[in-house]
Design an enzyme around this catalytic site. Structure first.
Site, PDB file in Angstrom:
ATOM      1  CD  GLU A 104      -2.841   1.437   0.404  1.00  0.00           C
ATOM      2  OE1 GLU A 104      -2.650   1.471  -0.865  1.00  0.00           O
ATOM      3  OE2 GLU A 104      -4.270   1.472   0.816  1.00  0.00           O
ATOM      4  CG  ASP A 108      -5.742   9.189   6.293  1.00  0.00           C
ATOM      5  OD1 ASP A 108      -5.066   9.716   6.790  1.00  0.00           O
ATOM      6  OD2 ASP A 108      -6.888   9.516   6.041  1.00  0.00           O
ATOM      7  CE  LYS A 136      -1.333  11.166   5.564  1.00  0.00           C
ATOM      8  NZ  LYS A 136      -2.677  12.184   5.246  1.00  0.00           N
ATOM      9  CG  PHE A 161      -3.529  15.672   1.234  1.00  0.00           C
ATOM     10  CD1 PHE A 161      -4.289  14.564   1.590  1.00  0.00           C
ATOM     11  CD2 PHE A 161      -2.867  15.641  -0.013  1.00  0.00           C
ATOM     12  CE1 PHE A 161      -4.808  13.721   0.547  1.00  0.00           C
ATOM     13  CE2 PHE A 161      -3.486  14.882  -0.984  1.00  0.00           C
ATOM     14  CZ  PHE A 161      -4.302  13.789  -0.734  1.00  0.00           C
ATOM     15  CB  VAL A 162       2.251  13.428   1.519  1.00  0.00           C
ATOM     16  CG1 VAL A 162       2.742  13.974   2.987  1.00  0.00           C
ATOM     17  CG2 VAL A 162       1.676  11.983   1.907  1.00  0.00           C
ATOM     18  NE  ARG A 174      -2.782   8.463  -9.166  1.00  0.00           N
ATOM     19  CZ  ARG A 174      -3.412   7.846  -8.193  1.00  0.00           C
ATOM     20  NH1 ARG A 174      -2.661   7.428  -7.188  1.00  0.00           N
ATOM     21  NH2 ARG A 174      -4.802   7.882  -8.018  1.00  0.00           N
TER      22      ARG A 174
HETATM   23  P1  IMP Z   1      -7.554   4.480   4.548  1.00  0.00           P
HETATM   24  O1  IMP Z   1      -8.491   3.746   4.492  1.00  0.00           O
HETATM   25  O2  IMP Z   1      -8.023   5.807   5.488  1.00  0.00           O
HETATM   26  O3  IMP Z   1      -6.258   4.258   5.380  1.00  0.00           O
HETATM   27  O4  IMP Z   1      -7.093   5.340   3.297  1.00  0.00           O
HETATM   28  C1  IMP Z   1      -5.874   5.058   2.615  1.00  0.00           C
HETATM   29  C2  IMP Z   1      -5.928   5.780   1.323  1.00  0.00           C
HETATM   30  O5  IMP Z   1      -6.292   7.258   1.474  1.00  0.00           O
HETATM   31  C3  IMP Z   1      -4.620   5.687   0.509  1.00  0.00           C
HETATM   32  O6  IMP Z   1      -4.517   4.539  -0.230  1.00  0.00           O
HETATM   33  C4  IMP Z   1      -4.875   6.890  -0.205  1.00  0.00           C
HETATM   34  O7  IMP Z   1      -5.637   6.654  -1.547  1.00  0.00           O
HETATM   35  C5  IMP Z   1      -5.569   7.928   0.635  1.00  0.00           C
HETATM   36  N1  IMP Z   1      -4.665   8.833   1.367  1.00  0.00           N
HETATM   37  C6  IMP Z   1      -4.523   8.989   2.741  1.00  0.00           C
HETATM   38  N2  IMP Z   1      -3.764   9.924   2.979  1.00  0.00           N
HETATM   39  C7  IMP Z   1      -3.404  10.557   1.815  1.00  0.00           C
HETATM   40  C8  IMP Z   1      -2.359  11.646   1.564  1.00  0.00           C
HETATM   41  O8  IMP Z   1      -1.630  12.326   2.370  1.00  0.00           O
HETATM   42  N3  IMP Z   1      -1.890  11.865   0.370  1.00  0.00           N
HETATM   43  C9  IMP Z   1      -2.609  11.029  -0.832  1.00  0.00           C
HETATM   44  N4  IMP Z   1      -3.660   9.967  -0.517  1.00  0.00           N
HETATM   45  C10 IMP Z   1      -3.912   9.720   0.635  1.00  0.00           C
HETATM   46 MG    MG Z   2      -4.798   4.683  -2.306  1.00  0.00          MG
END
Ligand code: IMP
Ligand code: MG
Length: 189
Positions: A104, A108, A136, A161-162, A174
């Site tokens: 992955e 987040d 994170k 946000f990165v 990307r």
């Molecule tokens: P989660 O289900 O909330 O853990 O989401 C993870 C997904 O959110 C990642 O695969 C990214 O697509 C997106 N995401 C979360 N934080 C960022 C960020 O800082 N930059 C870009 N995409 C992010």
């Molecule tokens: Mg993603």
């Protein structure tokens, strides 16, 4: 319209050199941990993990197979568990023989990988481990805190946000070769 990606970056968080070191370290760990595995499968979570996946597989010293999935995770209002929305699925008859390492880009809330791991076990995978370039932890959803074990983690980062090295904002950035913090003015205007 053309634009200069570099101008939208507030700060470089991981340089190309730092990313290369992470890839090398994790590639070595996975190679050691799966030396005895008869069926290692690296599962790329599209689209964000593509560059990391591409570099990581080349750093492995042991054989592996490739698989790809595309998913999105969203909570449905008051249901805190979040749902896994599968856009492209893994489809193999021998999944019971597969040691899967999910690759992955970033964790987040944790919903995506928490649900995906369960999904792969329900499908009959022999084992499932999780690998992420970025984490994170401060953003973890309440119901996932303490329950999501990340087996291989490139770097823990603050709640910013990165973008870059696969990570996008509205499908852009990307192809930047490094990971940078996106200027707030880009997404707050
Ligand atoms: P989660 O289900 O909330 O853990 O989401 C993870 C997904 O959110 C990642 O695969 C990214 O697509 C997106 N995401 C979360 N934080 C960022 C960020 O800082 N930059 C870009 N995409 C992010
Ligand atoms: Mg993603």
């Amino acid at each position: 319209m053309n634009y200069n990606m570099e101008n939208d970056i507030a700060e470089v968080l991981l340089s190309e050199e730092q990313i290369a070191e992470i890839v090398k370290r994790i590639g070595k760990q996975i190679s050691e941990d799966y030396r005895e595995s008869e069926h290692l499968v690296l599962l790329c979570i599209l689209k964000g993990s593509a560059p990391f996946f591409g570099d990581l597989v080349k750093s492995l010293e042991i054989p592996c197979e490739f698989e790809f999935m595309r998913v999105s995770s969203y909570g449905s209002g008051t249901v805190s568990s979040g749902e896994l929305n599968i856009i492209l699925d893994i489809n193999r008859k021998d999944i019971a023989e597969c040691d899967i390492v999910v690759i992955e880009d970033i964790i987040d809330s944790g919903n995506t990988l928490y649900n995906l791991k369960q999904y792969l076990y329900n499908k009959g995978a022999k084992s499932v481990k999780l690998c992420t370039l970025l984490d994170k932890p401060d953003r973890r959803a309440e119901h996932i805190k303490g329950k999501l074990e990340v087996d291989y983690s490139g770097a823990v980062i603050p709640d910013e946000f990165v973008v870059g090295y696969g990570l996008d904002y509205n499908e852009k950035y990307r192809n930047l070769p490094y990971v940078g913090i996106l200027k707030r003015e880009v997404y707050e205007k």
